[in-house]
Design a protein around this motif. Sequence first.
Motif, PDB file in Angstrom:
ATOM      1  N   TYR A  69       0.683  -5.434   5.103  1.00  0.00           N
ATOM      2  CA  TYR A  69       0.589  -4.551   3.944  1.00  0.00           C
ATOM      3  C   TYR A  69       1.973  -4.323   3.354  1.00  0.00           C
ATOM      4  O   TYR A  69       2.937  -4.099   4.095  1.00  0.00           O
ATOM      5  CB  TYR A  69      -0.033  -3.222   4.399  1.00  0.00           C
ATOM      6  N   ASP A  70       2.071  -4.387   2.026  1.00  0.00           N
ATOM      7  CA  ASP A  70       3.319  -4.132   1.287  1.00  0.00           C
ATOM      8  C   ASP A  70       4.377  -5.212   1.525  1.00  0.00           C
ATOM      9  O   ASP A  70       5.474  -5.098   1.008  1.00  0.00           O
ATOM     10  CB  ASP A  70       3.966  -2.780   1.677  1.00  0.00           C
ATOM     11  N   TYR A  72       6.060  -9.207   1.815  1.00  0.00           N
ATOM     12  CA  TYR A  72       5.982 -10.569   1.287  1.00  0.00           C
ATOM     13  C   TYR A  72       6.714 -11.546   2.191  1.00  0.00           C
ATOM     14  O   TYR A  72       6.918 -12.692   1.845  1.00  0.00           O
ATOM     15  CB  TYR A  72       6.534 -10.635  -0.149  1.00  0.00           C
ATOM     16  N   ASP A 105      -6.558  -4.882  -3.002  1.00  0.00           N
ATOM     17  CA  ASP A 105      -6.804  -4.238  -4.298  1.00  0.00           C
ATOM     18  C   ASP A 105      -6.288  -2.802  -4.384  1.00  0.00           C
ATOM     19  O   ASP A 105      -6.599  -2.101  -5.332  1.00  0.00           O
ATOM     20  CB  ASP A 105      -8.295  -4.288  -4.642  1.00  0.00           C
ATOM     21  N   ARG A 106      -5.505  -2.389  -3.413  1.00  0.00           N
ATOM     22  CA  ARG A 106      -5.009  -1.019  -3.474  1.00  0.00           C
ATOM     23  C   ARG A 106      -3.743  -0.929  -4.325  1.00  0.00           C
ATOM     24  O   ARG A 106      -2.882  -1.792  -4.241  1.00  0.00           O
ATOM     25  CB  ARG A 106      -4.724  -0.503  -2.054  1.00  0.00           C
ATOM     26  N   GLY A 107      -3.635   0.119  -5.126  1.00  0.00           N
ATOM     27  CA  GLY A 107      -2.428   0.343  -5.918  1.00  0.00           C
ATOM     28  C   GLY A 107      -2.461  -0.355  -7.266  1.00  0.00           C
ATOM     29  O   GLY A 107      -3.500  -0.813  -7.728  1.00  0.00           O
ATOM     30  N   ASN A 112       0.891  -5.341  -8.099  1.00  0.00           N
ATOM     31  CA  ASN A 112       0.278  -6.340  -7.218  1.00  0.00           C
ATOM     32  C   ASN A 112       0.442  -7.760  -7.766  1.00  0.00           C
ATOM     33  O   ASN A 112       0.614  -8.707  -7.008  1.00  0.00           O
ATOM     34  CB  ASN A 112      -1.195  -6.012  -6.988  1.00  0.00           C
ATOM     35  N   LEU A 115       3.845  -8.578  -6.777  1.00  0.00           N
ATOM     36  CA  LEU A 115       3.920  -8.763  -5.325  1.00  0.00           C
ATOM     37  C   LEU A 115       3.323 -10.121  -4.923  1.00  0.00           C
ATOM     38  O   LEU A 115       3.880 -10.834  -4.084  1.00  0.00           O
ATOM     39  CB  LEU A 115       3.183  -7.614  -4.626  1.00  0.00           C
ATOM     40  N   GLU A 144      -4.299  -8.863  -7.527  1.00  0.00           N
ATOM     41  CA  GLU A 144      -5.492  -8.420  -6.802  1.00  0.00           C
ATOM     42  C   GLU A 144      -6.761  -8.859  -7.521  1.00  0.00           C
ATOM     43  O   GLU A 144      -7.859  -8.416  -7.189  1.00  0.00           O
ATOM     44  CB  GLU A 144      -5.475  -6.892  -6.685  1.00  0.00           C
ATOM     45  N   TRP A 157      -9.115  -6.347   3.295  1.00  0.00           N
ATOM     46  CA  TRP A 157      -7.778  -6.285   2.706  1.00  0.00           C
ATOM     47  C   TRP A 157      -6.861  -7.337   3.324  1.00  0.00           C
ATOM     48  O   TRP A 157      -6.107  -7.993   2.618  1.00  0.00           O
ATOM     49  CB  TRP A 157      -7.184  -4.880   2.905  1.00  0.00           C
TER      50      TRP A 157
ATOM     51  N   TYR B 332       6.004   4.730  -2.317  1.00  0.00           N
ATOM     52  CA  TYR B 332       5.242   3.929  -3.277  1.00  0.00           C
ATOM     53  C   TYR B 332       4.974   4.786  -4.502  1.00  0.00           C
ATOM     54  O   TYR B 332       4.066   5.623  -4.522  1.00  0.00           O
ATOM     55  CB  TYR B 332       3.928   3.475  -2.639  1.00  0.00           C
ATOM     56  N   PHE B 355      -3.868   7.266  -3.213  1.00  0.00           N
ATOM     57  CA  PHE B 355      -3.130   6.980  -4.441  1.00  0.00           C
ATOM     58  C   PHE B 355      -3.532   8.017  -5.476  1.00  0.00           C
ATOM     59  O   PHE B 355      -4.705   8.076  -5.863  1.00  0.00           O
ATOM     60  CB  PHE B 355      -3.473   5.575  -4.954  1.00  0.00           C
TER      61      PHE B 355
END
Lengths: 170, 430
Positions: A69-70, A72, A105-107, A112, A115, A144, A157, B332, B355
């Motif tokens: 997660y988060d 790369y 698909d979060r954020g 994304n 990212l 996403e 996810w 974030y 979020f």
Amino acid sequence: MKKLLGVLMIGLLTACASTTEQSADVEDRAIGANGGAGDASALDSGSPDFHPLQDPNSILSQRSVYYDYDSYSVKNEYRELVMSHARYLRDNANSKVLLQGNTDDRGSREYNLALGQRRADGVKSMMTLSGARDAQVESVSLGEEKPSAVGHDESSWSQNRRTDIIYRGE
Amino acid sequence: MPIQSRQFFRSAWILVVWLISAPLQAGLDIEIFGGGTTRIPIAIVPFADEHQLEQSVTAVVGTDLERSGLFRLVDPEDLRPYAPVEIVYSDWTDRGASALVIGRTILMPGGLVEIQFRLMDVARKEQLTALAATVPMTQLRATAHRIADIIYEALTGDVGVFSTRIAYVLKQGDRYALQVADADGHNAQSIIEYTEPIISPAWSPDGNQLAYVSFENKKPVVYIQTLGTRERKEVANFSGSNSAPAWSPDGKRLAVVLTVQGGSQIYLINADGSGMQRLSRSSGIDTEPSFSPDGRSIIFTSDRGGSPQIYRMSVTETENSMAERLTFEGNYNVSPDFSEDGRSFTFINRNNGRFNVAVQDFGSRQMQILTNSQFDESPSFAPNGKMILYATEIGGRGILSAVSRDGQTRQHLSIQAGDIREPAWGPLAK
């Protein structure tokens, strides 16, 4: 009503257009498989019945790099996979790959997208440092927008945090 | 009595027709939660002969005012003053109303309707403002929004945004539609439909065009579409990804995010796609630009410090000018949008996997979280800065929601079938 029909018509035309492109891809695949077969002897690994890229016993049949997660950065467990594809590209100058970076698909969709680009760029960088030429590797992002798993839990996810390696013509 | 019951049945019939036709128009339904502590009590008397119209004007006015969170509707019960001389002010002080709306509708030849409306101050027993307009039957909702704007402005001192429009993306199955609707979700129309994703719609400052990102060419490309003519043009299709369009306040330029020189970085282009010029220069991700109202700076998301945070940089100076970090709480903070007065910005803050919509003043640098949902995205200020429109999720389905600037009132706008995402609140009607 006429306007609405106009929009629908555009929609239908678009649908037709994308269908045509897909069938073109399928034809390309056949050509690619035949065209690439000559290169197979360059690789010592894999069974003779398969093209090395399709041989389930070859690491080259693995095409996805998964991420935390988060993150790369390419995890150690995927380094050999990326290096193997880099060596294949080095030894097969006519082969080209498309790297598609994806996220869960979060954020933010735009963050994304960036990212996913960063994930694909990271794989590209590893490949070009290991012998692939820049022109053989194109990195793009789907962000996403194209999830392979649609669930809303960690198992979905984690499948979506991914860079796919797609050989041109495949 | 017979007359009243006939009226009742007629309005009931209209209501039924509306309920049946709503799903076909894919209109949005609205639910309202909470409400400010100091709401203005206002009584709205149904206008004379309103039952003859296809659409109740006062119902729309009442819903508009209520969903702003600044008004409380006082039930007029059976009182029906239509003119100032018919008002018994003690009736309204007894009911706790401090403002009173009365009016008439008159059917004219040719499908036209004359609408007269007055806003009365109950304590002072005097008229605050009034309007008389003759409009086609098709413009009843638009006229009601205008009346709501006039009332809102007279009683709060701020500009009303009930006549504005919103844009968003509707996903139904594997189809994506970029839609434009009135601020209350009615009159939704598809601007363009595709089988590939559409993201990031952005209104031109004059409200005549939308910039957006479409994946129809198997990669993100920025388009501008004119709403009136449906004409559209490709404005950023460089090698790599093209996304996150933001208009400069004069409408002449766009900030966009390109990967043409490696990495996601912010560039300026002219609105016709020419004159590409790099703006940000970092080794990380720079994205989601939003212009300040004076056009001199942008705020944007960058992970140059290790996690995505909001930064501000000048647009007028050289590309090497320093960017200033604005957010520090959490690891974030993304999707910034400048308020119209330039004093604050809204964004998405992540905290413990949630979020949420947040706002921060440039002056105090204090972050305030406005929502308590799970997956909020794409916050967008109303052009008067009093509400924030955003996308959220309920039961795995994307819906639109709006929250007041103080976090006191929230409303959901939902659609019958499909996922709604990527909302953008349009500018004030010119």
